[in-house]
Design a protein around this motif. Structure first.
Motif, mmCIF file in Angstrom:
data_model
loop_
_atom_site.group_PDB
_atom_site.id
_atom_site.type_symbol
_atom_site.label_atom_id
_atom_site.label_comp_id
_atom_site.label_asym_id
_atom_site.label_seq_id
_atom_site.Cartn_x
_atom_site.Cartn_y
_atom_site.Cartn_z
ATOM 1 N N LEU A 1 0.897 -1.046 -0.104
ATOM 2 C CA LEU A 1 -0.243 0.010 0.236
ATOM 3 C C LEU A 1 0.909 1.269 -0.093
ATOM 4 N N ILE A 2 0.541 2.086 -0.958
ATOM 5 C CA ILE A 2 1.314 3.367 -0.939
ATOM 6 C C ILE A 2 0.261 4.662 -0.709
ATOM 7 N N LEU A 3 0.511 5.530 0.056
ATOM 8 C CA LEU A 3 -0.396 6.535 0.192
ATOM 9 C C LEU A 3 0.321 7.723 0.132
ATOM 10 N N THR A 4 -0.132 8.730 -0.693
ATOM 11 C CA THR A 4 0.244 9.902 -1.101
ATOM 12 C C THR A 4 -1.104 11.044 -0.991
ATOM 13 N N TYR A 5 -0.571 11.988 -0.337
ATOM 14 C CA TYR A 5 -1.526 13.302 -0.288
ATOM 15 C C TYR A 5 -0.871 14.417 -0.548
ATOM 16 N N LEU A 6 -1.633 15.306 -0.743
ATOM 17 C CA LEU A 6 -1.229 16.882 -1.035
ATOM 18 C C LEU A 6 -2.476 17.888 -0.496
ATOM 19 N N ASP A 7 -2.101 18.594 0.056
ATOM 20 C CA ASP A 7 -2.777 19.675 0.655
ATOM 21 C C ASP A 7 -3.225 20.833 -0.297
ATOM 22 N N ILE A 8 -4.658 20.380 -0.661
ATOM 23 C CA ILE A 8 -5.477 21.338 -1.866
ATOM 24 C C ILE A 8 -6.244 22.274 -1.192
ATOM 25 N N THR A 9 -6.116 22.661 0.137
ATOM 26 C CA THR A 9 -6.984 23.474 0.907
ATOM 27 C C THR A 9 -7.149 24.839 0.172
ATOM 28 N N GLN A 10 -6.106 25.538 -0.362
ATOM 29 C CA GLN A 10 -6.000 26.918 -0.926
ATOM 30 C C GLN A 10 -6.675 26.756 -2.063
ATOM 31 N N SER A 11 -6.335 25.792 -2.902
ATOM 32 C CA SER A 11 -7.332 25.433 -4.274
ATOM 33 C C SER A 11 -8.655 25.358 -4.221
ATOM 34 N N LYS A 12 -8.939 24.586 -3.222
ATOM 35 C CA LYS A 12 -10.569 24.422 -3.053
ATOM 36 C C LYS A 12 -11.339 25.738 -2.682
ATOM 37 N N GLN A 13 -10.355 26.552 -1.825
ATOM 38 C CA GLN A 13 -10.811 27.768 -1.055
ATOM 39 C C GLN A 13 -10.914 28.891 -2.329
ATOM 40 N N ASP A 14 -9.892 28.851 -3.364
ATOM 41 C CA ASP A 14 -9.904 29.422 -4.600
ATOM 42 C C ASP A 14 -11.143 29.399 -5.313
ATOM 43 N N HIS A 15 -11.191 27.962 -5.593
ATOM 44 C CA HIS A 15 -12.392 27.585 -6.339
ATOM 45 C C HIS A 15 -13.659 28.067 -5.790
ATOM 46 N N GLU A 16 -13.964 27.931 -4.698
ATOM 47 C CA GLU A 16 -15.236 28.540 -4.137
ATOM 48 C C GLU A 16 -15.406 29.980 -4.210
ATOM 49 N N ILE A 17 -14.361 30.657 -4.001
ATOM 50 C CA ILE A 17 -14.464 32.035 -4.236
ATOM 51 C C ILE A 17 -14.721 32.569 -5.578
ATOM 52 N N GLN A 18 -14.101 31.872 -6.489
ATOM 53 C CA GLN A 18 -14.350 32.042 -8.013
ATOM 54 C C GLN A 18 -16.029 31.668 -8.316
ATOM 55 N N ARG A 19 -16.376 30.631 -7.719
ATOM 56 C CA ARG A 19 -17.941 30.090 -7.845
ATOM 57 C C ARG A 19 -18.713 31.098 -7.167
ATOM 58 N N ALA A 20 -18.462 31.653 -6.158
ATOM 59 C CA ALA A 20 -19.103 32.929 -5.513
ATOM 60 C C ALA A 20 -19.397 34.120 -6.230
ATOM 61 N N THR A 21 -18.351 34.403 -6.832
ATOM 62 C CA THR A 21 -18.007 35.672 -7.628
ATOM 63 C C THR A 21 -18.701 35.405 -8.911
ATOM 64 N N ALA A 22 -18.766 34.311 -9.608
ATOM 65 C CA ALA A 22 -19.654 34.000 -11.053
ATOM 66 C C ALA A 22 -20.937 34.028 -10.393
ATOM 67 N N GLU A 23 -21.479 33.313 -9.370
ATOM 68 C CA GLU A 23 -22.830 33.507 -9.037
ATOM 69 C C GLU A 23 -23.417 34.920 -8.681
ATOM 70 N N SER A 24 -22.486 35.865 -8.000
ATOM 71 C CA SER A 24 -23.016 37.059 -7.847
ATOM 72 C C SER A 24 -22.902 37.891 -9.119
ATOM 73 N N LEU A 25 -22.092 37.645 -9.968
ATOM 74 C CA LEU A 25 -21.884 38.404 -11.292
ATOM 75 C C LEU A 25 -23.369 37.785 -12.126
ATOM 76 N N GLN A 26 -23.640 36.888 -12.030
ATOM 77 C CA GLN A 26 -24.931 36.384 -12.844
ATOM 78 C C GLN A 26 -26.071 36.912 -12.274
#
Length: 130
Positions: A1-26
Motif C-alpha cells: 500500500l502506497i499512500l500519497t496526499y497533497l494539501d489542496i485547501t487553498q485551491s479549494k478555497q480559491d475555487h469556492e471564491i470563483q464560484r461565489a463571484t460568478a454567481e454574484s455576477l450572474q
C-alpha cells in the motif's frame, strides 16, 4: 500500500471564491432590465473576424430572444440569429472590435424569433471581445 496526499485547501478555497463571484455576477446581470451579451470574436486563420460567440448572457437577453440562457452560451451568433449578418449587426460588432470605437444605435430586428426595435450599445472589452 502506497499512500500519497497533497494539501489542496487553498485551491479549494480559491475555487469556492470563483464560484461565489460568478454567481454574484450572474445575479447582478439577471437583475438588469437590459439584455446583455458578452461576446468573443471568432477569427479565421488569417485573423479576420468571421462570427461572434456569446460567452456570457443575462436572463433578460434570453427572454428577449426566446432562447434558454444555456442555449445562448458558447454558440456562434450566426447559428442562433442567422439574420444578424444581413441586418448589419455583424459588421457593426466587427467594426467596434477592430477600431475600439463604441457604438450606440437604434436598430430593428424582425427575424429569428426576435421582433422589435432595440437601443443597442456595443463596446470593446479586451482583445476581440464585445
Amino acid at each position: 500500500l502506497i499512500l500519497t496526499y497533497l494539501d489542496i485547501t487553498q485551491s479549494k478555497q480559491d475555487h469556492e471564491i470563483q464560484r461565489a463571484t460568478a454567481e454574484s455576477l450572474q445575479s447582478v446581470l439577471d437583475s438588469a432590465p437590459s439584455g446583455m451579451f458578452l461576446m468573443d470574436a471568432i477569427r479565421d486563420e488569417d485573423g479576420r473576424i468571421t462570427d461572434f460567440e456569446i460567452a456570457l448572457s443575462n436572463q433578460t437577453a434570453a427572454d428577449l430572444t426566446h432562447h434558454a440562457l444555456n442555449e445562448l452560451i458558447c454558440c456562434p451568433t450566426s447559428e442562433l440569429f442567422p439574420y444578424y449578418k444581413e441586418a448589419g449587426f455583424f459588421d457593426a460588432y466587427a467594426n467596434v472590435v477592430e477600431t475600439g470605437e463604441p457604438l450606440r444605435t437604434h436598430q430593428s430586428y424582425y427575424a429569428d424569433g426576435v421582433a422589435g426595435w432595440f437601443d443597442v450599445t456595443v463596446v470593446k472589452r479586451g482583445d476581440g471581445v464585445v
